[in-house]
Scaffold this motif. Structure first.
Motif, PDB file in Angstrom:
ATOM      1  N   VAL A   1      -5.848  -4.374  -1.555  1.00 26.23           N
ATOM      2  CA  VAL A   1      -4.909  -3.394  -1.652  1.00 26.23           C
ATOM      3  C   VAL A   1      -4.505  -2.805  -0.405  1.00 26.23           C
ATOM      4  N   GLN A   2      -5.251  -2.179   0.435  1.00 27.39           N
ATOM      5  CA  GLN A   2      -4.574  -1.995   2.017  1.00 27.39           C
ATOM      6  C   GLN A   2      -3.968  -2.642   2.273  1.00 27.39           C
ATOM      7  N   VAL A   3      -4.330  -3.974   2.640  1.00 24.58           N
ATOM      8  CA  VAL A   3      -3.774  -5.259   3.659  1.00 24.58           C
ATOM      9  C   VAL A   3      -2.267  -5.573   2.654  1.00 24.58           C
ATOM     10  N   PRO A   4      -2.046  -5.693   1.381  1.00 25.15           N
ATOM     11  CA  PRO A   4      -0.708  -6.456   0.594  1.00 25.15           C
ATOM     12  C   PRO A   4       0.184  -4.962   0.727  1.00 25.15           C
ATOM     13  N   TRP A   5      -0.254  -3.621   0.869  1.00 26.86           N
ATOM     14  CA  TRP A   5       0.073  -2.736   0.681  1.00 26.86           C
ATOM     15  C   TRP A   5       1.172  -2.067   1.976  1.00 26.86           C
ATOM     16  N   LEU A  60     -12.418   5.588   2.200  1.00 27.28           N
ATOM     17  CA  LEU A  60     -13.521   6.835   1.667  1.00 27.28           C
ATOM     18  C   LEU A  60     -12.369   6.336   0.350  1.00 27.28           C
ATOM     19  N   ALA A  61     -12.650   6.391  -0.525  1.00 28.27           N
ATOM     20  CA  ALA A  61     -11.780   6.589  -2.018  1.00 28.27           C
ATOM     21  C   ALA A  61     -11.957   7.693  -2.375  1.00 28.27           C
ATOM     22  N   GLU A  67     -11.674   5.278 -11.557  1.00 24.93           N
ATOM     23  CA  GLU A  67     -10.368   4.632 -11.159  1.00 24.93           C
ATOM     24  C   GLU A  67     -10.006   4.911  -9.596  1.00 24.93           C
ATOM     25  N   VAL A  68      -9.895   4.162  -8.068  1.00 26.56           N
ATOM     26  CA  VAL A  68      -9.390   4.233  -7.293  1.00 26.56           C
ATOM     27  C   VAL A  68      -7.877   5.394  -7.902  1.00 26.56           C
ATOM     28  N   LEU A  69      -7.839   6.456  -6.578  1.00 27.75           N
ATOM     29  CA  LEU A  69      -6.480   6.537  -6.835  1.00 27.75           C
ATOM     30  C   LEU A  69      -6.188   6.980  -5.381  1.00 27.75           C
ATOM     31  N   SER A  70      -6.670   7.240  -4.123  1.00 28.95           N
ATOM     32  CA  SER A  70      -6.414   6.966  -3.132  1.00 28.95           C
ATOM     33  C   SER A  70      -7.398   6.211  -1.453  1.00 28.95           C
ATOM     34  N   ILE A  71      -7.034   6.126   0.063  1.00 29.25           N
ATOM     35  CA  ILE A  71      -7.634   5.325   0.133  1.00 29.25           C
ATOM     36  C   ILE A  71      -7.905   6.232   1.560  1.00 29.25           C
ATOM     37  N   GLY A  72      -8.525   5.991   2.679  1.00 30.28           N
ATOM     38  CA  GLY A  72      -8.087   6.165   4.032  1.00 30.28           C
ATOM     39  C   GLY A  72      -8.896   6.084   5.100  1.00 30.28           C
ATOM     40  N   TYR A  73      -9.072   4.973   5.508  1.00 28.85           N
ATOM     41  CA  TYR A  73      -9.521   4.667   6.839  1.00 28.85           C
ATOM     42  C   TYR A  73      -9.479   5.500   8.127  1.00 28.85           C
ATOM     43  N   PHE A  74     -10.981   5.559   8.430  1.00 27.49           N
ATOM     44  CA  PHE A  74     -11.033   6.497   9.986  1.00 27.49           C
ATOM     45  C   PHE A  74     -12.068   5.908  10.625  1.00 27.49           C
ATOM     46  N   VAL A  75     -11.634   5.959  12.085  1.00 27.79           N
ATOM     47  CA  VAL A  75     -12.484   5.014  13.085  1.00 27.79           C
ATOM     48  C   VAL A  75     -13.032   6.748  14.036  1.00 27.79           C
ATOM     49  N   SER A  76     -14.159   6.705  14.385  1.00 26.01           N
ATOM     50  CA  SER A  76     -14.312   8.067  15.381  1.00 26.01           C
ATOM     51  C   SER A  76     -15.231   7.122  16.745  1.00 26.01           C
ATOM     52  N   LEU A  85      -2.213   5.021  -4.090  1.00 25.55           N
ATOM     53  CA  LEU A  85      -1.863   3.813  -5.140  1.00 25.55           C
ATOM     54  C   LEU A  85      -1.221   4.122  -6.058  1.00 25.55           C
ATOM     55  N   ASN A  86      -0.582   5.271  -6.240  1.00 21.77           N
ATOM     56  CA  ASN A  86       0.587   5.199  -7.821  1.00 21.77           C
ATOM     57  C   ASN A  86       0.800   6.760  -6.534  1.00 21.77           C
TER      58      ASN A  86
END
Length: 298
Positions: free
Chosen positions: A165-169, A200-201, A208-217, A230-231
């Motif tokens: 999902v994320q990388v193709p986007w 987070l998803a 169904e996954v609507l949105s995702i987020g990657y966080f680093v700390s 995703l949409n």
């Protein structure tokens, strides 16, 4: 004394200590993060790691140059507030490299005609966070629609979501190269192993996954690395709810929440609605290449 130190000679423990003690302890500058975004990076080190600067170098046509690594909005000088010392770092770089295009961090007070401004948006987590009316409305909408925010803790699940999902986007929507896509995959894996990653998803009632987020700390600086809906037509408020969940998560786990950008008006408005305030930093561009190379590389 300012010393140029090759990658293999960098004391990683002292390096990371210098970053975490700096005025702006950005996770981008930590050794494990740089290993992924700029393999083989070198360093300028002042007075036994009292202040440091990552030297993110590359080479083309037998010319060494400095560039800003992917997924790394700010680097520059860390560990000193002294503008004169910071200036010495930049002077040393311009002696060694004829072409430079790097981003300094917001705590740097460099004087140069070769600077241009950029901005990110941040939240001081020591203060209360205030969402605007539109953000509160979207969070309420997401809750009403049954949107649930899930924290992904299994590496295989995270990698599956990243790869499918994320990388193709990132490739199709942001136009990043396959090389940078590979770097993102490695970064996700190594941030996970460093205990620094939060994924987070936002899911609907049917899971169904609507949105995702990657966080680093790193316990001081938390950053929104990448994410997506995703949409494009999704109006469930899922991304607002996801970001609000992340901000709440880091309230007791970091000092500064960084949205990692915000140079377009749309993203700036989104981040401001979540309580973000603008933080300006600068790009340093130097082109002292001989003619005709100085005309080819701009």
């Amino acid at each position: 004394m300012l010393e140029y130190t090759e990658h293999k000679k960098i004391n990683r423990s002292l390096w990371d200590e210098a970053i975490l003690k700096s005025e702006l302890p950005l996770v981008f500058a930590q050794s494990y993060y740089l290993d992924d975004t700029c393999p083989g990076w070198d360093a300028l080190i002042y007075n036994s790691y009292k202040a440091v600067l990552p030297v993110t170098h590359g080479k083309k046509l037998n010319i060494s140059y400095l560039y800003q690594p992917p997924f790394t909005p700010q680097l520059g000088v860390f560990g000193t507030k002294d503008a004169n010392v910071q200036q010495k770092f930049i002077q040393e770089l311009t002696k060694k490299f004829k072409f430079i295009e790097i981003e300094l961090n917001a705590a740097n007070q460099i004087s140069s005609p070769n600077l241009s401004a950029k901005q990110t948006f941040v939240i001081d987590l020591k203060q209360s966070v205030n969402y605007n009316e539109n953000t509160r409305r979207n969070i309420a909408k997401a809750k009403k629609k049954g949107v649930v925010i899930k924290e992904l803790t299994d590496l295989k699940s995270i990698q599956r979501l990243t790869n499918t999902v994320q990388v193709p986007w990132l490739i199709s929507e942001l136009g990043i190269s396959k090389k940078h896509a590979s770097i993102f995959k490695d970064l996700v894996k190594n941030c996970y192993h460093a205990g620094a990653l939060l994924v987070l998803a936002a899911c609907d009632e049917n899971d169904e996954v609507l949105s995702i987020g990657y966080f680093v700390s790193n316990g001081k600086h938390a950053v929104y690395l990448k994410g997506m809906s995703l949409n494009k037509k999704d109006n469930s408020g899922s991304m607002h709810a996801l970001m609000a969940h992340a901000i709440d998560h880091y309230q007791s786990r970091a000092l500064l929440f960084d949205f990692g950008g915000g140079n377009t008006q749309g993203m700036a408005n989104f981040y401001k609605g979540l309580g973000g305030t603008a933080l300006t930093y600068h790009i340093l561009k130097v082109n002292n290449l001989m003619w005709p190379l100085n005309k080819l590389k701009k």
